[in-house]
Design a protein around this motif. Sequence first.
Motif, PDB file in Angstrom:
ATOM      1  N   GLN A  28      46.244  39.990  46.875  1.00  0.00           N
ATOM      2  CA  GLN A  28      46.536  40.371  45.596  1.00  0.00           C
ATOM      3  C   GLN A  28      45.824  40.602  45.316  1.00  0.00           C
ATOM      4  O   GLN A  28      45.480  41.077  43.982  1.00  0.00           O
ATOM      5  N   ARG A  29      44.750  39.566  45.273  1.00  0.00           N
ATOM      6  CA  ARG A  29      43.097  39.636  44.929  1.00  0.00           C
ATOM      7  C   ARG A  29      42.784  41.316  44.616  1.00  0.00           C
ATOM      8  O   ARG A  29      42.476  41.158  44.097  1.00  0.00           O
ATOM      9  N   THR A  30      42.996  41.902  46.352  1.00  0.00           N
ATOM     10  CA  THR A  30      42.441  43.176  46.161  1.00  0.00           C
ATOM     11  C   THR A  30      42.875  43.724  46.065  1.00  0.00           C
ATOM     12  O   THR A  30      42.500  45.427  45.693  1.00  0.00           O
ATOM     13  N   LYS A  31      44.293  43.888  44.639  1.00  0.00           N
ATOM     14  CA  LYS A  31      44.804  44.561  43.946  1.00  0.00           C
ATOM     15  C   LYS A  31      44.493  45.024  43.119  1.00  0.00           C
ATOM     16  O   LYS A  31      43.244  43.748  42.325  1.00  0.00           O
ATOM     17  N   ASP A  32      44.172  46.051  42.200  1.00  0.00           N
ATOM     18  CA  ASP A  32      43.577  45.935  41.057  1.00  0.00           C
ATOM     19  C   ASP A  32      44.106  45.604  39.754  1.00  0.00           C
ATOM     20  O   ASP A  32      43.336  45.278  38.843  1.00  0.00           O
ATOM     21  N   HIS A  33      45.487  45.404  39.890  1.00  0.00           N
ATOM     22  CA  HIS A  33      46.172  44.724  38.378  1.00  0.00           C
ATOM     23  C   HIS A  33      46.478  43.268  39.588  1.00  0.00           C
ATOM     24  O   HIS A  33      47.679  43.137  39.708  1.00  0.00           O
ATOM     25  N   PRO A  34      46.314  42.568  40.135  1.00  0.00           N
ATOM     26  CA  PRO A  34      46.526  41.187  40.534  1.00  0.00           C
ATOM     27  C   PRO A  34      47.469  40.170  40.049  1.00  0.00           C
ATOM     28  O   PRO A  34      47.512  40.539  38.197  1.00  0.00           O
ATOM     29  N   ASP A  35      48.480  39.880  40.191  1.00  0.00           N
ATOM     30  CA  ASP A  35      49.915  39.832  39.023  1.00  0.00           C
ATOM     31  C   ASP A  35      48.735  37.504  39.724  1.00  0.00           C
ATOM     32  O   ASP A  35      49.178  37.383  40.192  1.00  0.00           O
ATOM     33  N   GLU A  36      48.484  36.980  38.324  1.00  0.00           N
ATOM     34  CA  GLU A  36      48.093  36.544  38.195  1.00  0.00           C
ATOM     35  C   GLU A  36      49.593  35.279  37.948  1.00  0.00           C
ATOM     36  O   GLU A  36      49.145  34.144  38.914  1.00  0.00           O
ATOM     37  N   ASP A  37      50.183  35.178  37.512  1.00  0.00           N
ATOM     38  CA  ASP A  37      51.411  34.331  38.221  1.00  0.00           C
ATOM     39  C   ASP A  37      51.637  34.091  39.410  1.00  0.00           C
ATOM     40  O   ASP A  37      52.398  32.874  39.964  1.00  0.00           O
ATOM     41  N   LEU A  38      51.917  35.220  39.482  1.00  0.00           N
ATOM     42  CA  LEU A  38      52.254  34.704  41.595  1.00  0.00           C
ATOM     43  C   LEU A  38      50.802  34.060  41.998  1.00  0.00           C
ATOM     44  O   LEU A  38      51.683  32.995  43.004  1.00  0.00           O
ATOM     45  N   ILE A  39      50.056  34.433  41.405  1.00  0.00           N
ATOM     46  CA  ILE A  39      48.811  33.022  42.209  1.00  0.00           C
ATOM     47  C   ILE A  39      48.935  32.219  41.698  1.00  0.00           C
ATOM     48  O   ILE A  39      48.616  30.948  42.643  1.00  0.00           O
ATOM     49  N   ALA A  40      48.906  32.109  40.367  1.00  0.00           N
ATOM     50  CA  ALA A  40      49.039  30.390  40.161  1.00  0.00           C
ATOM     51  C   ALA A  40      50.387  29.336  41.212  1.00  0.00           C
ATOM     52  O   ALA A  40      50.116  28.480  41.431  1.00  0.00           O
ATOM     53  N   GLY A  41      51.058  30.315  41.067  1.00  0.00           N
ATOM     54  CA  GLY A  41      52.511  29.834  41.382  1.00  0.00           C
ATOM     55  C   GLY A  41      52.460  29.226  43.228  1.00  0.00           C
ATOM     56  O   GLY A  41      52.720  28.417  43.825  1.00  0.00           O
ATOM     57  N   TRP A  42      51.926  30.514  43.815  1.00  0.00           N
ATOM     58  CA  TRP A  42      51.139  30.384  45.494  1.00  0.00           C
ATOM     59  C   TRP A  42      50.571  29.093  45.178  1.00  0.00           C
ATOM     60  O   TRP A  42      50.374  27.834  45.893  1.00  0.00           O
ATOM     61  N   TYR A  43      49.646  29.044  44.112  1.00  0.00           N
ATOM     62  CA  TYR A  43      48.165  27.745  44.685  1.00  0.00           C
ATOM     63  C   TYR A  43      49.133  26.639  44.022  1.00  0.00           C
ATOM     64  O   TYR A  43      48.831  25.801  44.729  1.00  0.00           O
ATOM     65  N   ASP A  44      50.439  26.640  43.676  1.00  0.00           N
ATOM     66  CA  ASP A  44      50.768  25.303  42.808  1.00  0.00           C
ATOM     67  C   ASP A  44      51.779  25.054  44.419  1.00  0.00           C
ATOM     68  O   ASP A  44      51.773  23.961  44.355  1.00  0.00           O
ATOM     69  N   GLU A  45      51.979  25.805  45.440  1.00  0.00           N
ATOM     70  CA  GLU A  45      52.590  25.744  46.091  1.00  0.00           C
ATOM     71  C   GLU A  45      51.616  24.989  47.349  1.00  0.00           C
ATOM     72  O   GLU A  45      52.504  24.133  48.878  1.00  0.00           O
ATOM     73  N   ILE A  46      50.671  25.851  47.367  1.00  0.00           N
ATOM     74  CA  ILE A  46      49.920  25.058  48.592  1.00  0.00           C
ATOM     75  C   ILE A  46      49.551  23.388  48.221  1.00  0.00           C
ATOM     76  O   ILE A  46      49.117  23.115  48.496  1.00  0.00           O
ATOM     77  N   VAL A  47      48.871  23.074  46.541  1.00  0.00           N
ATOM     78  CA  VAL A  47      48.945  22.057  46.319  1.00  0.00           C
ATOM     79  C   VAL A  47      50.126  21.105  46.473  1.00  0.00           C
ATOM     80  O   VAL A  47      49.180  20.184  47.536  1.00  0.00           O
ATOM     81  N   TRP A  48      50.946  21.399  46.752  1.00  0.00           N
ATOM     82  CA  TRP A  48      52.269  19.872  47.319  1.00  0.00           C
ATOM     83  C   TRP A  48      52.253  20.558  48.378  1.00  0.00           C
ATOM     84  O   TRP A  48      52.410  18.801  48.881  1.00  0.00           O
ATOM     85  N   HIS A  49      52.269  21.078  49.440  1.00  0.00           N
ATOM     86  CA  HIS A  49      52.069  21.633  50.856  1.00  0.00           C
ATOM     87  C   HIS A  49      51.292  20.035  51.365  1.00  0.00           C
ATOM     88  O   HIS A  49      51.574  19.870  52.019  1.00  0.00           O
ATOM     89  N   LYS A  50      49.850  20.344  50.615  1.00  0.00           N
ATOM     90  CA  LYS A  50      48.843  19.893  50.980  1.00  0.00           C
ATOM     91  C   LYS A  50      48.930  18.274  50.694  1.00  0.00           C
ATOM     92  O   LYS A  50      48.417  17.241  51.414  1.00  0.00           O
ATOM     93  N   LYS A  51      49.990  17.844  49.167  1.00  0.00           N
ATOM     94  CA  LYS A  51      50.160  16.355  49.534  1.00  0.00           C
ATOM     95  C   LYS A  51      51.120  16.192  50.371  1.00  0.00           C
ATOM     96  O   LYS A  51      51.292  15.107  51.113  1.00  0.00           O
ATOM     97  N   ALA A  52      51.757  17.111  50.410  1.00  0.00           N
ATOM     98  CA  ALA A  52      52.419  16.672  51.118  1.00  0.00           C
ATOM     99  C   ALA A  52      52.358  16.177  53.233  1.00  0.00           C
ATOM    100  O   ALA A  52      52.511  15.675  54.243  1.00  0.00           O
TER     101      ALA A  52
END
Length: 64
Positions: A28-52
Amino acid sequence: MGRNKDLRKKIAGHQRVIELHEEKIRQQRTKDHPDEDLIAGWYDEIVWHKKAIEHLNRRLKREW
């Protein structure tokens, strides 16, 4: 299946999801206009999975 083996399988599954989300973020970061909402959601899920994973590791250590 033993309890430790089951916990290790769950940990591996969480790690796979983290890797997939990190790859999605890189793509997503390689795109000209990355979707920051998607990226934020993935970061949230990463945090959740790390806690698990932390929780499962604590359970795994108690078994020893």
